[in-house]
Design a protein around this motif. Sequence first.
Motif, short mmCIF file in Angstrom:
data_model
loop_
_atom_site.label_atom_id
_atom_site.label_comp_id
_atom_site.label_asym_id
_atom_site.label_seq_id
_atom_site.Cartn_x
_atom_site.Cartn_y
_atom_site.Cartn_z
N GLY A 1 0.79 -1.23 0.00
CA GLY A 1 0.00 0.00 0.00
C GLY A 1 0.82 1.27 0.00
O GLY A 1 0.32 2.34 0.35
N ILE A 2 2.08 1.18 -0.36
CA ILE A 2 2.95 2.37 -0.38
C ILE A 2 3.90 2.31 -1.57
O ILE A 2 4.11 1.25 -2.16
N THR A 3 4.47 3.48 -1.91
CA THR A 3 5.60 3.48 -2.84
C THR A 3 6.86 3.31 -2.00
O THR A 3 6.92 3.76 -0.86
N ARG A 4 7.84 2.65 -2.58
CA ARG A 4 9.00 2.24 -1.80
C ARG A 4 10.27 2.44 -2.61
O ARG A 4 10.26 2.42 -3.82
N ARG A 5 11.36 2.57 -1.91
CA ARG A 5 12.64 2.88 -2.54
C ARG A 5 13.51 1.63 -2.59
O ARG A 5 13.52 0.83 -1.65
N MET A 6 14.20 1.44 -3.68
CA MET A 6 15.19 0.36 -3.75
C MET A 6 16.41 0.87 -4.49
O MET A 6 16.38 1.90 -5.16
N THR A 7 17.50 0.12 -4.35
CA THR A 7 18.74 0.48 -5.01
C THR A 7 18.95 -0.48 -6.17
O THR A 7 18.87 -1.70 -5.98
N VAL A 8 19.17 0.06 -7.35
CA VAL A 8 19.35 -0.80 -8.54
C VAL A 8 20.73 -0.54 -9.15
O VAL A 8 21.07 0.61 -9.47
N TYR A 9 21.49 -1.60 -9.28
CA TYR A 9 22.79 -1.55 -9.95
C TYR A 9 22.62 -2.08 -11.37
O TYR A 9 22.12 -3.18 -11.57
N THR A 10 23.01 -1.27 -12.34
CA THR A 10 23.05 -1.76 -13.72
C THR A 10 24.52 -1.85 -14.12
O THR A 10 25.30 -0.94 -13.85
N PRO A 11 24.92 -2.96 -14.75
CA PRO A 11 26.35 -3.16 -15.01
C PRO A 11 26.89 -2.18 -16.05
O PRO A 11 26.12 -1.66 -16.87
N ALA A 12 28.19 -1.94 -16.00
CA ALA A 12 28.83 -1.05 -16.97
C ALA A 12 28.43 -1.48 -18.38
O ALA A 12 28.45 -2.67 -18.71
#
Lengths: 420, 420
Positions: free
Chosen positions: A159-170
């Motif tokens: 029921g909420i918006t949430r934050r995450m960390t996303v790593y995309t490779p070089a």
Amino acid sequence: MKKLLLFFTALSLCAGAYAQQALGISTNITSPQVNPDGSVTFRLRAPKAVKVTVTGDFLPSIPEGATDATTTVDMVEKENGVWEYTTVPLPGELYSYAFNVDGVRMLDPSNIFQNRDISTYTSIVIVSRNDSDPGHYYKVGKVAHGNVSKVWYNSPALGITRRMTVYTPAGYEDLGNKTKYPVLYVLHGAGGDENAWSELGRAAYIMDNLIAEGKAKPCIMVMTNGNPGQEAAPGEWANEQVDPMNRGGGRASFPESFPDVMKYVESHYRVLKGAANTAICGLSMGGGHTFQISNLNPGKFGYIGVFSAALSVPSVNPQPAAPRQQGAPAGGNRRARPNVYDGLNNNPEYAARIKAVFNAKPKLYYIAIGKTDFLYDSSAQYRQWLDANNFKYEYKETPGGHIWRNWRLYLTDFGQKVFK
Amino acid sequence: MKKLLLFFTALSLCAGAYAQQALGISTNITSPQVNPDGSVTFRLRAPKAVKVTVTGDFLPSIPEGATDATTTVDMVEKENGVWEYTTVPLPGELYSYAFNVDGVRMLDPSNIFQNRDISTYTSIVIVSRNDSDPGHYYKVGKVAHGNVSKVWYNSPALGITRRMTVYTPAGYEDLGNKTKYPVLYVLHGAGGDENAWSELGRAAYIMDNLIAEGKAKPCIMVMTNGNPGQEAAPGEWANEQVDPMNRGGGRASFPESFPDVMKYVESHYRVLKGAANTAICGLSMGGGHTFQISNLNPGKFGYIGVFSAALSVPSVNPQPAAPRQQGAPAGGNRRARPNVYDGLNNNPEYAARIKAVFNAKPKLYYIAIGKTDFLYDSSAQYRQWLDANNFKYEYKETPGGHIWRNWRLYLTDFGQKVFK
């Protein structure tokens, strides 16, 4: 160019003299200093201090059952009120430390590198003595770097918006790159948040280095926030309450909400789908979440990494917890934790989920834990049940306890085994 | 759920007891405490200390010409070795502070919020007394948040790949969103890096709040690294040398390399092009860079914001710098700085660039500076030249000097004026 440099140096000195927010003073001493033999010298200027100590995980491990949480060593006063301590040569590793000046804990003001663990900051220093020790993988390599983004996603389950960390490779963002990448989900422990693996865990640096050396396949790494009532890490959402241990209550558990994470990732990134391209791992609470998420979604993850896990099996007949012994550390009484082997044997419905996970033949089921981890027995009981059922898994046991040093090691190891 | 919470709390306490890296102790005191009247109470436990002070930019400003870089106030010892100080009611603002225990500077161990400015950390606290004061815009609002990414781009002009911070407004990543957005480039000062505006500058929170209240147009905000020899902020690239003041030498100046930034942004994001959709602003060195970049690219930027700028005009006949008075703060001697008005009158070729900028009719040319900024005269001389040439600009003058408090105010103000 030299003139310009001089100008900006002068400007900055002046800014420092005027700026109300440049509150610090230059310490003019070098600390920490990593010496050629791998020893580290710590220094602190404290001319009026009576006693200065340094504490850190470079010191000998604490014996099992000891009541001292940490050990400390005295620093020695040298010239001009500068206190100093030099360690023995240390194995390549990331070390955390703090000073104590007459009873007051403080960080190293000469060191701009620090990490937050739950609500405590520590100064950090990386020692690397060769190109294959752990420190080598935790350093920022002279390699191509992936991008790291703080991304908001919607979680209808919570029921909420949430934050995450996303790593995309070089290379992911290179123009014309249409390549799809496998995804590794990486989950934190209690007191952590979506910043834990990227900061304490050095996850992006580990992956950059492993990929550059051809030891890991380029992949997208997704570091979620596993606290179902939290939108984000402390200070990154509107809640004024900053207690990182307050996990809050969500509508659902985080594992139940995990399809919301995957839906966002699979619709916003160039993702290779299917079990062969989907991995999950986590530490402590996140190891428990990995266990639960994989059990809720058999066949979905081809690679499952359960690190120092807080494992729990729903009890069919809930029993009151055994009383904790007076004076024993909270949670430290191993007997107080329900036996996972018995729990799975007593709950065939839940055990069937795990059987479904293994019957889907994951390419890797990986269990890792430290020899002195207070959760060791739970992991051992789970392995006992897996052995009894003839389910194959890979097991890694390391020295030490429930510590980030182990979790960084496990990610470095697990990262080399996925998607292969 | 309660049981689970208890379990994880216990687990965490236990982890703390065993974990070698959880070196801190819980302080069990509240600091800082923002009181209902806007005053702030600071507390520190230091039972053995003789003298504890607190310094911060909540204290009265330093008179022009004073030699004391900061003022401090004594804290008073209360029960159980806890020292305390309560400010007067403060205007809504973000405040920075640090403690000093018997001559040793330290941060507030009870406060997990801190900022790094060049090489110095300070604890921070935000006071907001109403919905329109600066503190209101610096807080994390109960609003939709943009994503913040650390992105590597190639700079052929500088011969390296480099890191920048990119803010995309809430909704940018929504599936099916094909909207293109204007771009605001935001440049830091000497000693800063690509993290300065997103951390010290609260840029993402300011923009989130302004957009949510309809006061700013949703835009992409690009926060670059203006040090031409640096790939990234200290600790984010392989260089072991962590001196943030070491700008290194690039093949070109950062302003000369700026087309590399814009090329990356315009090819990797959904960007509205043209002067009406392109804004640039910067503080101090970044104000100088803004001046130079706009002069190098007349007609490219519809909105130009020059904050507390280090302005310099290439000298046609280089003169040796006036000798600095013995004991005077470096760079603090205003007479030592070349006069911008004279410099532009003596260098018609460079002046012609600025004329080209104004002849392209930017929608806004914005100059802002603090009344006691040591760069005040340069800005005044530049305005004198603009006035003499009848070029229109908007001018904002605020109390105080060369400080982040002003730069956050200017971004909040400038952010409401661009793309309109």
